[in-house]
Design an enzyme around this catalytic site. Structure first.
Site, PDB file in Angstrom:
ATOM      1  N   ASP A  23     164.660-109.482 -11.801  1.00  0.00           N
ATOM      2  CA  ASP A  23     163.890-110.321 -12.735  1.00  0.00           C
ATOM      3  C   ASP A  23     164.832-111.010 -13.720  1.00  0.00           C
ATOM      4  OD1 ASP A  23     161.899-111.310 -14.452  1.00  0.00           O
ATOM      5  OD2 ASP A  23     161.543-109.370 -15.396  1.00  0.00           O
TER       6      ASP A  23
ATOM      7  N   THR B 147     153.786-113.112 -20.467  1.00  0.00           N
ATOM      8  CA  THR B 147     152.590-112.363 -20.895  1.00  0.00           C
ATOM      9  C   THR B 147     152.646-112.000 -22.382  1.00  0.00           C
ATOM     10  OG1 THR B 147     153.668-110.504 -19.792  1.00  0.00           O
ATOM     11  CG2 THR B 147     151.769-111.438 -18.707  1.00  0.00           C
TER      12      THR B 147
ATOM     13  N   LYS C 166     164.738-114.490 -14.195  1.00  0.00           N
ATOM     14  CA  LYS C 166     164.012-115.658 -14.746  1.00  0.00           C
ATOM     15  C   LYS C 166     164.916-116.869 -14.956  1.00  0.00           C
ATOM     16  CE  LYS C 166     160.657-112.880 -17.383  1.00  0.00           C
ATOM     17  NZ  LYS C 166     161.267-111.546 -17.421  1.00  0.00           N
TER      18      LYS C 166
ATOM     19  N   LYS D  49     162.023-102.799 -10.800  1.00  0.00           N
ATOM     20  CA  LYS D  49     162.398-104.119 -11.306  1.00  0.00           C
ATOM     21  C   LYS D  49     163.637-103.965 -12.177  1.00  0.00           C
ATOM     22  CE  LYS D  49     160.297-106.355 -14.834  1.00  0.00           C
ATOM     23  NZ  LYS D  49     161.376-106.873 -15.693  1.00  0.00           N
TER      24      LYS D  49
ATOM     25  N   ARG E 246     156.968 -99.800 -20.148  1.00  0.00           N
ATOM     26  CA  ARG E 246     156.907 -98.743 -21.155  1.00  0.00           C
ATOM     27  C   ARG E 246     155.799 -97.713 -20.937  1.00  0.00           C
ATOM     28  NH1 ARG E 246     157.700-103.272 -25.656  1.00  0.00           N
ATOM     29  NH2 ARG E 246     156.719-104.402 -23.939  1.00  0.00           N
TER      30      ARG E 246
ATOM     31  N   ASP F 110     167.301-123.674 -15.418  1.00  0.00           N
ATOM     32  CA  ASP F 110     168.441-124.537 -15.749  1.00  0.00           C
ATOM     33  C   ASP F 110     168.289-125.804 -14.910  1.00  0.00           C
ATOM     34  OD1 ASP F 110     171.043-125.499 -16.531  1.00  0.00           O
ATOM     35  OD2 ASP F 110     171.686-123.423 -16.815  1.00  0.00           O
TER      36      ASP F 110
END
Ligand code: C5P
Length: 232
Positions: A59, A119, A61, A32, A211, A64
């Protein structure tokens, strides 16, 4: 659709990303690319990773007005990405426009999925900051339904909501789920988290792990542990 682990390559340069991916060379994981890396390196990073044989989820996102998102998606359709996304909060009209922009002249397009609620967002912050007072599960379910009727392929949600989304939108509708940690890992800024094994049990189609892999002492072992727990 086969289950897979997607690694969030949240690095700020191509160099760092490639030296990380060198450690996973034998696996060629699905990756990603988020805002940090894309804004630093531009479309070239997509080309580099595709040439190295990775599947790419971009990614960014988008959120608009419909016309702007449509035109931006048209630009992204020229990249050889496998998946991209937008915020369902932008409305059905925006999602329909996005799909139109993303579809190439020959009718092909990357998968398009919608972020429901991040999340990192808790029920409390959603109520206090964005004045949404419905329960999180209902909000996620409603946004997923909007994405489905707009013609999208799935949503980004917490693994904890994957079964609800499948119940509402059908088993073919994809759930791409970040917020995944090993039981012994730090949550960081995430709120609605679970483990790869639990994500599998709840029916996630793809888990997105950052991570817990990129920050591990042995990233290869951490990736293999994720795959073993999630894909089996
Ligand atoms: O490091 P960590 O596993 O928390 O990384 C999760 C990744 O998934 C980050 O790149 C983050 O931007 C992304 N993401 C998320 N929640 C969403 C959508 C994307 O955490 N709803």
């Amino acid at each position: 659709m086969g289950k897979d682990v997607i690694i969030a390559c949240d690095f700020d340069s191509c160099e760092q990303t490639l030296s990380f991916l060198d450690k996973l060379e034998e696996h060629k994981p699905y990756v990603k690319i988020g805002m940090e890396l894309y804004y630093a390196e531009g479309p070239a990073i997509v080309k580099t990773l595709k040439e190295r044989g990775h599947k790419v989820f971009l990614d960014l996102k988008l959120h608009d007005i419909p016309n702007t998102v449509k035109k931006a998606m048209k630009v992204l359709s020229n990249l050889d990405i496998d998946m991209c996304n937008l915020h369902a909060a932008g409305t059905c009209k925006m999602m329909e426009a996005a799909l139109e922009g993303l579809t190439r002249e020959d009718g092909t397009r990357p998968l398009l999925i919608a972020v429901t609620q991040l999340t990192s967002t808790t029920q409390e912050r959603m109520e206090a900051d964005i004045l949404i007072e419905e329960p999180m599960e209902k909000v996620v379910g409603h946004y997923a339904y909007n994405a489905m009727i707009s013609g999208l392929d799935g949503v980004v949600c917490s693994p904890l909501e994957a079964d609800k989304v499948h119940n509402a939108c059908g088993s073919e509708f994809l759930t791409v789920t970040p917020g995944v940690r090993f039981a012994d890992d730090d949550k960081g800024d995430q709120a609605r988290v679970t483990t790869p094994a639990k994500a599998k049990e709840l029916g996630s189609d793809y888990i997105v792990v950052g991570r817990s892999i990129t920050g591990a002492k042995d990233p290869k072992a951490a990736y293999e542990r994720c795959v073993a727990e999630f894909v089996g």
